[in-house]
Write a protein that holds these residues in place. Structure first.
Motif, mmCIF file in Angstrom:
data_model
loop_
_atom_site.group_PDB
_atom_site.id
_atom_site.type_symbol
_atom_site.label_atom_id
_atom_site.label_comp_id
_atom_site.label_asym_id
_atom_site.label_seq_id
_atom_site.Cartn_x
_atom_site.Cartn_y
_atom_site.Cartn_z
ATOM 1 N N SER A 187 36.588 -3.779 -52.730
ATOM 2 C CA SER A 187 36.720 -4.779 -51.672
ATOM 3 C C SER A 187 37.474 -5.996 -52.188
ATOM 4 C CB SER A 187 35.324 -5.212 -51.199
ATOM 5 O OG SER A 187 35.408 -6.333 -50.342
ATOM 6 N N PRO A 188 38.231 -6.670 -51.316
ATOM 7 C CA PRO A 188 38.872 -7.927 -51.738
ATOM 8 C C PRO A 188 37.860 -8.998 -52.138
ATOM 9 C CG PRO A 188 39.073 -7.605 -49.360
ATOM 10 C CD PRO A 188 38.581 -6.316 -49.932
ATOM 11 N N LEU A 189 36.612 -8.819 -51.744
ATOM 12 C CA LEU A 189 35.585 -9.803 -52.096
ATOM 13 C C LEU A 189 35.372 -9.911 -53.603
ATOM 14 C CD1 LEU A 189 32.840 -9.162 -49.397
ATOM 15 C CD2 LEU A 189 34.123 -11.279 -49.728
ATOM 16 N N ARG A 190 35.603 -8.834 -54.323
ATOM 17 C CA ARG A 190 35.296 -8.851 -55.768
ATOM 18 C C ARG A 190 36.165 -9.858 -56.515
ATOM 19 N NH1 ARG A 190 39.122 -6.207 -58.707
ATOM 20 N NH2 ARG A 190 40.578 -4.907 -57.521
ATOM 21 N N THR A 191 37.313 -10.242 -55.938
ATOM 22 C CA THR A 191 38.197 -11.192 -56.617
ATOM 23 C C THR A 191 37.934 -12.640 -56.214
ATOM 24 O OG1 THR A 191 39.906 -11.010 -54.896
ATOM 25 C CG2 THR A 191 39.989 -9.421 -56.728
ATOM 26 N N ALA A 192 37.040 -12.862 -55.241
ATOM 27 C CA ALA A 192 36.781 -14.227 -54.761
ATOM 28 C C ALA A 192 35.989 -15.011 -55.802
ATOM 29 C CB ALA A 192 36.025 -14.185 -53.441
ATOM 30 N N ARG A 193 36.513 -16.152 -56.179
ATOM 31 C CA ARG A 193 35.818 -16.983 -57.166
ATOM 32 C C ARG A 193 34.796 -17.911 -56.516
ATOM 33 N NH1 ARG A 193 40.896 -19.552 -60.159
ATOM 34 N NH2 ARG A 193 41.543 -19.604 -57.963
ATOM 35 N N THR A 194 35.084 -18.377 -55.323
ATOM 36 C CA THR A 194 34.198 -19.314 -54.617
ATOM 37 C C THR A 194 34.063 -18.887 -53.158
ATOM 38 O OG1 THR A 194 36.016 -20.757 -53.953
ATOM 39 C CG2 THR A 194 34.990 -21.199 -56.098
ATOM 40 N N LEU A 195 33.129 -19.518 -52.457
ATOM 41 C CA LEU A 195 32.987 -19.251 -51.031
ATOM 42 C C LEU A 195 34.232 -19.688 -50.268
ATOM 43 C CD1 LEU A 195 29.291 -20.305 -50.234
ATOM 44 C CD2 LEU A 195 30.200 -18.008 -50.635
ATOM 45 N N GLU A 196 34.868 -20.759 -50.720
ATOM 46 C CA GLU A 196 36.080 -21.219 -50.056
ATOM 47 C C GLU A 196 37.189 -20.170 -50.156
ATOM 48 O OE1 GLU A 196 33.718 -24.830 -51.108
ATOM 49 O OE2 GLU A 196 34.266 -22.974 -52.110
ATOM 50 N N GLU A 197 37.317 -19.539 -51.318
ATOM 51 C CA GLU A 197 38.316 -18.481 -51.467
ATOM 52 C C GLU A 197 37.974 -17.279 -50.588
ATOM 53 O OE1 GLU A 197 39.348 -17.157 -55.313
ATOM 54 O OE2 GLU A 197 39.915 -19.141 -56.055
ATOM 55 N N ALA A 198 36.691 -16.936 -50.542
ATOM 56 C CA ALA A 198 36.269 -15.820 -49.696
ATOM 57 C C ALA A 198 36.534 -16.134 -48.232
ATOM 58 C CB ALA A 198 34.786 -15.528 -49.913
ATOM 59 N N GLN A 199 36.363 -17.401 -47.869
ATOM 60 C CA GLN A 199 36.600 -17.814 -46.481
ATOM 61 C C GLN A 199 38.044 -17.558 -46.080
ATOM 62 O OE1 GLN A 199 36.198 -22.096 -45.566
ATOM 63 N NE2 GLN A 199 34.638 -21.507 -44.073
ATOM 64 N N GLU A 200 38.975 -17.741 -47.014
ATOM 65 C CA GLU A 200 40.387 -17.510 -46.727
ATOM 66 C C GLU A 200 40.685 -16.043 -46.465
ATOM 67 O OE1 GLU A 200 42.756 -19.788 -46.223
ATOM 68 O OE2 GLU A 200 41.067 -21.174 -46.328
ATOM 69 N N LEU A 201 39.842 -15.149 -46.984
ATOM 70 C CA LEU A 201 40.068 -13.718 -46.764
ATOM 71 C C LEU A 201 39.895 -13.333 -45.296
ATOM 72 C CD1 LEU A 201 38.152 -12.254 -49.843
ATOM 73 C CD2 LEU A 201 40.613 -12.568 -49.589
ATOM 74 N N GLY A 202 39.197 -14.165 -44.549
ATOM 75 C CA GLY A 202 39.006 -13.889 -43.128
ATOM 76 C C GLY A 202 39.994 -14.617 -42.240
ATOM 77 N N ARG A 203 40.945 -15.344 -42.847
ATOM 78 C CA ARG A 203 41.946 -16.071 -42.075
ATOM 79 C C ARG A 203 43.126 -15.154 -41.738
ATOM 80 N NH1 ARG A 203 38.122 -18.890 -41.478
ATOM 81 N NH2 ARG A 203 37.838 -20.984 -42.311
ATOM 82 N N PRO A 204 43.940 -15.527 -40.792
ATOM 83 C CA PRO A 204 45.079 -14.684 -40.411
ATOM 84 C C PRO A 204 46.003 -14.317 -41.563
ATOM 85 C CG PRO A 204 44.735 -16.394 -38.778
ATOM 86 C CD PRO A 204 43.791 -16.680 -39.906
ATOM 87 N N ASP A 205 46.064 -15.155 -42.621
ATOM 88 C CA ASP A 205 46.942 -14.840 -43.743
ATOM 89 C C ASP A 205 46.178 -14.240 -44.916
ATOM 90 O OD1 ASP A 205 45.505 -17.098 -44.282
ATOM 91 O OD2 ASP A 205 47.134 -18.159 -45.286
ATOM 92 N N GLY A 206 44.881 -13.908 -44.711
ATOM 93 C CA GLY A 206 44.093 -13.324 -45.786
ATOM 94 C C GLY A 206 44.130 -11.816 -45.732
ATOM 95 N N THR A 207 43.709 -11.175 -46.816
ATOM 96 C CA THR A 207 43.745 -9.711 -46.876
ATOM 97 C C THR A 207 42.712 -9.076 -45.977
ATOM 98 O OG1 THR A 207 42.230 -9.734 -48.750
ATOM 99 C CG2 THR A 207 44.582 -9.706 -49.238
ATOM 100 N N GLY A 208 41.759 -9.875 -45.509
ATOM 101 C CA GLY A 208 40.760 -9.315 -44.607
ATOM 102 C C GLY A 208 40.938 -9.796 -43.185
#
Length: 436
Positions: free
Chosen positions: A404-425
Motif C-alpha cells: 500500500s502507498p501508506l507504508r511510505t507515509a512518514r506523518t499523518l499530513e503526508e498520508a492525508q495527501e495520498l487522498g488528494r486529487p494529486d496523491g497516489t490514492g
C-alpha cells in the motif's frame, strides 16, 4: 513514557471539547463493558436461558453493526454530533434502566432482554460512529495519534476492569444495583455529550439516504489508502476471531486447560494492548506512521502464531501463551491507533461519517465469518491443525499493507495527501468535490 504523558496532559488541559468527549467516551466504554457482562448473566442466572438463547442475545447486539453502520454514517454527517452522542447514550441507559425496573418488580422476561440488547447494540453503532467522526473535527491533525492512543488505552482498561467490576457489584450488592451503576455510566456519557460545543455538521448535498450511502461507499472504496485499511482490518478481524474460536477448542481438548486459565491467557492480551496504546505516539516519533502501522499488524499475527508454537514445546505453556497474547495485543493496539488516526485524517470532513461507517462495517462484519471458519476448520483439520492454519494464514495476510502507498507515509499530513486529487490514492473529481 514522559513524552506521551506530556502530550496527553497538553491535549486534555488545552482542548475543552476533546476533554469533554473523551470523558463521555470513557464513561460509555465502562458502561458498555458492564452491560456486555450483565445481559447474558441475567439470561442464564435469572431467566434460566439455554445456550442457544444466550447466543441469540449476543447476536442481537452485533447485528446492528452490519445492518445500520452505513445509516449511522449518513446520520452523523447530517446532524450535529452532540445530538447523536446524547441520544445514543440516553437510549442505552434507558434500556438498562427499564430492565432494572422489570427485574425489581419481578416482571422481567427474555423478550424484554432481547429488545434491550437490540436497542443497546443499535445505539452503540451510532455512538461509536459519531465519536470517531467527531474526533478529527476537534483535535489538530498532529494530535490525532495521541488522542487515539488515549482512546485505545481507555478501551483496554475498560476491557480488563469491566467484567471484574460487574462481578464485584453483583456479588456484593446484587443485580439491580449493578444495573443502576451501569446506567450511571451512560448518564455520565449523556452529560458529557451535552457539553460539547461549537461542532456542527458539515454541508451535505441534498439527496436520499440510499444515494448518500452509495456515494459514501464509492468515496471510501475509491481512495486507495482507505481501501487498503478497510481490507486489512477486515482480514485481521476475521483471523483474530477464527483464532479465538479455535484456541478455545484447542486449549480445552488438547492442552487440558481450565476455563479460568484460558480466560487469564486471553485477558493478559489486554495488558499488551494497553502498553501498545500508551507507547504508540512515542514510537511514531522515532519512526514513521506507515512503518508503525504495518509493524502493528505483523506483530499481531506473529503473536497468535506463537501460541501453537509454544504449545509444541510442552512446558510452561500457559505462561508462554500469555506472553504470545501480549505480543498480539500490543500489535493490535498499535495497528488500531494508527489505522483510526489515518482513517480520520485522510477523508474530507463531509465524508468522515461515511468513511467511519464503511470501515466499521467491513472491519467488524468479518467477525461472524471468522467464528464460523474457525469452528469449521477445527472439525475439518483437528484443533491443532486448525490453530496452525489460522496462524499461518494470518501471517500471510498481515503483509497486505506492504503493498500500500501508506507504508511510505512518514506523518499523518503526508498520508492525508495520498487522498488528494494529486496523491497516489486519489479519488475521482466527482467523489471528492465539496458540495456547493
Amino acid at each position: 513514557m514522559p513524552a506521551f504523558n506530556g502530550e496527553v496532559r497538553s491535549l486534555l488541559k488545552g482542548n475543552a471539547n476533546f476533554r469533554t468527549v473523551w470523558i463521555g467516551e470513557t464513561s460509555a466504554h465502562f458502561g458498555a463493558q458492564l452491560a456486555n457482562f450483565l445481559l447474558p448473566l441475567i439470561a442464564v442466572s435469572h431467566l434460566h436461558a439455554d445456550g442457544t438463547a444466550v447466543g441469540l442475545l449476543s447476536a442481537v447486539q452485533f447485528v446492528p453493526v452490519v445492518l445500520l453502520s452505513l445509516v449511522a454514517g449518513v446520520m452523523v454527517d447530517r446532524h450535529p454530533p452532540r445530538r447523536t452522542l446524547v441520544v445514543s447514550s440516553l437510549a442505552r441507559g434507558g434500556a438498562l434502566a427499564l430492565l432494572g425496573v422489570f427485574q425489581a418488580t419481578g416482571g422481567l422476561d427474555f423478550t424484554q432482554l432481547l429488545v434491550a440488547a437490540a436497542v443497546i447494540g443499535t445505539a452503540t453503532v451510532f455512538y461509536e460512529v459519531a465519536y470517531q467522526s467527531t474526533l478529527p473535527k476537534i483535535v489538530p491533525i498532529g494530535s490525532i495519534t495521541t488522542a487515539n492512543g488515549l482512546h485505545q488505552a481507555t478501551y483496554s482498561i475498560s476491557t480488563l476492569a469491566g467484567p471484574s467490576a460487574a462481578g464485584f457489584l453483583i456479588g456484593s450488592f446484587g443485580l439491580s444495583p449493578a444495573l443502576a451503576v451501569t446506567v450511571a455510566f451512560f448518564v455520565g456519557a449523556v452529560v458529557s455529550g451535552a457539553l460539547l460545543r461549537g461542532v456542527e455538521a458539515p454541508p451535505q448535498p441534498r439527496e436520499s439516504t440510499l444515494r448518500t450511502i452509495g456515494s459514501g461507499l464509492r468515496y471510501t472504496w475509491s481512495i486507495r489508502p482507505i481501501r487498503d485499511l478497510c481490507v486489512q482490518a477486515g482480514l485481521s478481524n476475521l483471523h483474530e476471531q477464527a483464532f479465538l474460536t479455535v484456541f478455545l477448542v484447542f486449549a480445552v481438548r488438547e492442552l487440558d486447560m481450565s476455563g479460568a486459565t484460558i480466560g487469564l491467557i486471553i485477558g493478559i492480551g489486554s495488558v499488551g494492548a494497553l502498553v501498545g496504546s500508551l507507547t504508540a505516539t512515542r514510537l511514531a516519533a522515532r519512526s514513521t506512521v506507515g512503518f508503525m502501522l504495518t509493524l502493528g499488524v505483523v506483530l499481531a499475527a506473529v503473536g497468535l502464531l506463537l501460541v501453537p508454537a509454544v504449545a509444541e514445546i510442552g512446558v510452561y505453556v500457559a505462561v508462554l501463551a500469555s506472553v504470545a497474547t501480549m505480543v498480539n495485543g500490543f500489535g493490535v493496539a498499535l495497528f488500531n491507533v494508527f489505522a483510526v488516526s489515518l482513517r480520520q485524517a485522510i477523508p474530507q470532513e463531509n465524508q468522515l461519517g461515511a468513511v467511519t461507517a464503511s470501515y466499521r462495517l467491513i472491519a467488524l462484519g468479518t467477525l461472524p465469518l471468522g467464528a464460523f471458519v474457525g469452528g469449521a476448520l477445527s472439525d475439518a483439520l483437528s484443533p491443532r491443525g486448525a490453530i496452525w492454519a489460522v496462524g499461518l494464514s494470518y501471517l500471510v495476510v498481515s503483509f497486505w499493507l506492504m503493498f500500500s502507498p501508506l507504508r511510505t507515509a512518514r506523518t499523518l499530513e503526508e498520508a492525508q495527501e495520498l487522498g488528494r486529487p494529486d496523491g497516489t490514492g486519489a479519488a475521482s473529481p466527482e467523489t471528492t468535490s465539496s458540495p456547493s
